[in-house]
Design a protein around this motif. Structure first.
Motif, PDB file in Angstrom:
ATOM      1  N   TYR A  16      -7.245 -12.126  -0.084  1.00 24.36           N
ATOM      2  CA  TYR A  16      -7.610 -11.794   1.293  1.00 24.36           C
ATOM      3  C   TYR A  16      -8.714 -12.754   1.736  1.00 24.36           C
ATOM      4  O   TYR A  16      -9.717 -12.899   1.042  1.00 24.36           O
ATOM      5  CB  TYR A  16      -8.120 -10.346   1.355  1.00 24.36           C
ATOM      6  N   VAL A  17      -8.518 -13.435   2.842  1.00 31.25           N
ATOM      7  CA  VAL A  17      -9.557 -14.330   3.372  1.00 31.25           C
ATOM      8  C   VAL A  17     -10.128 -13.694   4.631  1.00 31.25           C
ATOM      9  O   VAL A  17      -9.374 -13.295   5.528  1.00 31.25           O
ATOM     10  CB  VAL A  17      -8.981 -15.741   3.690  1.00 31.25           C
ATOM     11  N   LYS A  18     -11.447 -13.593   4.665  1.00 32.57           N
ATOM     12  CA  LYS A  18     -12.110 -12.953   5.808  1.00 32.57           C
ATOM     13  C   LYS A  18     -11.722 -13.647   7.110  1.00 32.57           C
ATOM     14  O   LYS A  18     -11.769 -14.866   7.214  1.00 32.57           O
ATOM     15  CB  LYS A  18     -13.629 -13.020   5.605  1.00 32.57           C
ATOM     16  N   GLY A  19     -11.293 -12.857   8.062  1.00 36.02           N
ATOM     17  CA  GLY A  19     -10.897 -13.410   9.362  1.00 36.02           C
ATOM     18  C   GLY A  19      -9.425 -13.767   9.445  1.00 36.02           C
ATOM     19  O   GLY A  19      -8.882 -13.984  10.519  1.00 36.02           O
ATOM     20  N   LYS A  20      -8.755 -13.842   8.271  1.00 36.99           N
ATOM     21  CA  LYS A  20      -7.326 -14.218   8.272  1.00 36.99           C
ATOM     22  C   LYS A  20      -6.434 -13.101   7.740  1.00 36.99           C
ATOM     23  O   LYS A  20      -5.244 -13.065   8.004  1.00 36.99           O
ATOM     24  CB  LYS A  20      -7.111 -15.459   7.402  1.00 36.99           C
ATOM     25  N   GLY A  21      -6.993 -12.228   6.903  1.00 37.51           N
ATOM     26  CA  GLY A  21      -6.185 -11.170   6.285  1.00 37.51           C
ATOM     27  C   GLY A  21      -5.612 -11.624   4.948  1.00 37.51           C
ATOM     28  O   GLY A  21      -6.123 -12.561   4.327  1.00 37.51           O
ATOM     29  N   ILE A  22      -4.507 -10.971   4.526  1.00 38.52           N
ATOM     30  CA  ILE A  22      -3.885 -11.313   3.239  1.00 38.52           C
ATOM     31  C   ILE A  22      -3.108 -12.614   3.405  1.00 38.52           C
ATOM     32  O   ILE A  22      -2.154 -12.690   4.168  1.00 38.52           O
ATOM     33  CB  ILE A  22      -2.960 -10.168   2.749  1.00 38.52           C
ATOM     34  N   VAL A  23      -3.539 -13.642   2.668  1.00 35.22           N
ATOM     35  CA  VAL A  23      -2.912 -14.954   2.830  1.00 35.22           C
ATOM     36  C   VAL A  23      -2.043 -15.331   1.628  1.00 35.22           C
ATOM     37  O   VAL A  23      -1.309 -16.312   1.668  1.00 35.22           O
ATOM     38  CB  VAL A  23      -3.981 -16.063   3.058  1.00 35.22           C
ATOM     39  N   LEU A  24      -2.147 -14.544   0.541  1.00 34.21           N
ATOM     40  CA  LEU A  24      -1.341 -14.851  -0.644  1.00 34.21           C
ATOM     41  C   LEU A  24      -0.997 -13.559  -1.377  1.00 34.21           C
ATOM     42  O   LEU A  24      -1.834 -12.686  -1.556  1.00 34.21           O
ATOM     43  CB  LEU A  24      -2.126 -15.793  -1.572  1.00 34.21           C
ATOM     44  N   ASN A  25       0.263 -13.433  -1.760  1.00 34.62           N
ATOM     45  CA  ASN A  25       0.731 -12.282  -2.535  1.00 34.62           C
ATOM     46  C   ASN A  25       1.813 -12.792  -3.472  1.00 34.62           C
ATOM     47  O   ASN A  25       2.960 -12.950  -3.081  1.00 34.62           O
ATOM     48  CB  ASN A  25       1.269 -11.198  -1.590  1.00 34.62           C
ATOM     49  N   GLU A  26       1.425 -13.110  -4.725  1.00 30.54           N
ATOM     50  CA  GLU A  26       2.378 -13.702  -5.666  1.00 30.54           C
ATOM     51  C   GLU A  26       2.266 -13.060  -7.048  1.00 30.54           C
ATOM     52  O   GLU A  26       1.209 -12.520  -7.404  1.00 30.54           O
ATOM     53  CB  GLU A  26       2.137 -15.224  -5.772  1.00 30.54           C
ATOM     54  N   PRO A  27       3.340 -13.112  -7.848  1.00 31.38           N
ATOM     55  CA  PRO A  27       3.294 -12.521  -9.196  1.00 31.38           C
ATOM     56  C   PRO A  27       2.248 -13.203 -10.080  1.00 31.38           C
ATOM     57  O   PRO A  27       2.002 -14.399  -9.956  1.00 31.38           O
ATOM     58  CB  PRO A  27       4.706 -12.774  -9.744  1.00 31.38           C
ATOM     59  N   SER A  28       1.629 -12.401 -10.975  1.00 29.26           N
ATOM     60  CA  SER A  28       0.635 -12.945 -11.929  1.00 29.26           C
ATOM     61  C   SER A  28       1.369 -13.560 -13.109  1.00 29.26           C
ATOM     62  O   SER A  28       1.327 -13.038 -14.223  1.00 29.26           O
ATOM     63  CB  SER A  28      -0.286 -11.835 -12.440  1.00 29.26           C
ATOM     64  N   VAL A  29       2.052 -14.666 -12.857  1.00 33.72           N
ATOM     65  CA  VAL A  29       2.848 -15.319 -13.906  1.00 33.72           C
ATOM     66  C   VAL A  29       2.556 -16.818 -13.904  1.00 33.72           C
ATOM     67  O   VAL A  29       2.391 -17.424 -12.846  1.00 33.72           O
ATOM     68  CB  VAL A  29       4.374 -15.098 -13.686  1.00 33.72           C
TER      69      VAL A  29
END
Length: 327
Positions: A16-29
């Motif tokens: 989550y980047v302040k002012g932008k919201g969730i910018v990345l959502n990827e598997p922990s692989v």
């Protein structure tokens, strides 16, 4: 540089980047070359390689049960993700807020902090996951009133009662989404002598997974390798079979929630009876989970609006109030 919040999960990493919201959502692989130990891919790209890589490429999950299992690989993964988000500017030294399971040791907390510092953070804050999930689910935990959250992630289920902005009683058990997948793999192997992979198990859980016996027969065809002949084979499984496969682990979560409730001061217990329990995290999406908890805990149970992203959203709210964490 903008402040950054990281939900460093066993299954997924959300940034989550302040002012932008969730910018990345990827598997922990992370995909690694076995010989040179070089990182070949991270996240979605690496996840697609699980179970499908040639001998010299290994797809690994560096997080286990919410904590770091492989220090170097976690650092490489986090570096790549932050590069994607903020680029390679050497001057960018963000303040980073990272969530970790409640009840992890100081050594494990230090490991998480050290990795974040080595990625170039100006300052690193650590917060307990159930607290951040509760904030992300829209609960006001600042009042002198009891709020309870059950966060079923990939590696751990975190259960906490919160009041006045802090955790009053909590517990964290290593029974969550990954354990459910393992239950399904074991059940299919024992009953049908069929070997299936993690991705197939996850698909079964998502499509027909349930924790309540049902009269309607949800079925799904699954493919795997026959243990007797060694050849590919397809079978059909029912949702009720998945209920059977998950029963023991669901019971463990219920018993742990009961323990937390038993340790809760009576005044806060009264608040929980009135307000209910909020269920969050990807593992909570299994059919019938709220119903089973409600019946066993004798308290209203509600699933949050965005269970998969609550922790990251909670990070965002907390980034706006970093001065409180400074205290």
């Amino acid at each position: 540089m903008k402040d950054i919040g990281i939900d460093l999960g066993t299954k997924n990493v959300l940034v989550y980047v302040k002012g932008k919201g969730i910018v990345l959502n990827e598997p922990s692989v992370v995909a690694i070359d076995v010989n040179s130990k070089k990182v070949l891919a991270v996240g979605t790209e690496a996840s697609e390689m699980i179970g499908r890589t040639p001998g010299k490429v290994k797809a690994v999950c560096p997080m286990k049960d919410g904590v770091i299992a492989d220090f170097e690989v976690t650092e490489a993964m986090l570096n790549r993700f932050l590069e994607k988000v903020i680029g390679r500017r050497a001057l960018s030294k963000p303040r980073i807020l990272i969530c970790c399971p409640s009840n992890i040791t100081q050594v494990e907390k230090n490991a998480i902090k050290e990795i974040a510092e080595r990625t170039g953070a100006k300052k690193v804050y650590l917060e307990e996951e159930p607290k951040v999930a509760a904030v992300g689910a829209g609960m006001d935990i600042s009042k002198p009133s009891g709020s309870m959250v059950i966060d079923v992630g990939g590696g751990t289920t975190d259960i906490a009662v919160l009041s006045l902005g802090g955790v009053v009683t909590s517990s964290s058990i290593k029974v969550a989404g990954n354990a459910f997948d393992a239950d399904i793999i074991k059940y299919i192997k024992d009953k049908y002598k069929l070997l299936i992979g993690e991705k197939t198990a996850e698909e079964v859980k998502r499509q027909i997974g349930t924790v309540v016996k049902s009269k309607k027969k949800d079925t799904m065809e699954i493919k795997g390798r026959d243990m007797t002949t060694g050849l590919p084979k397809m079978i059909e499984v029912e949702g009720n079979e998945i209920e059977e496969a998950l029963r023991n682990d669901i019971e463990k979560i219920i018993n742990e929630a009961k323990k937390v409730l038993e340790e809760t001061p009576p005044e806060l217990s009264a608040d929980i009876v009135e307000k209910g329990i909020i269920l969050t995290g990807g593992g909570s999406l299994i059919d019938g989970f709220t119903q089973v908890l409600k019946e066993n805990l004798q308290v209203p149970v509600f699933i949050s609006d965005n269970p998969l992203t609550n922790v990251a959203e909670g990070c965002g709210i907390m980034l706006d109030n970093l001065y409180l964490l400074e205290k």
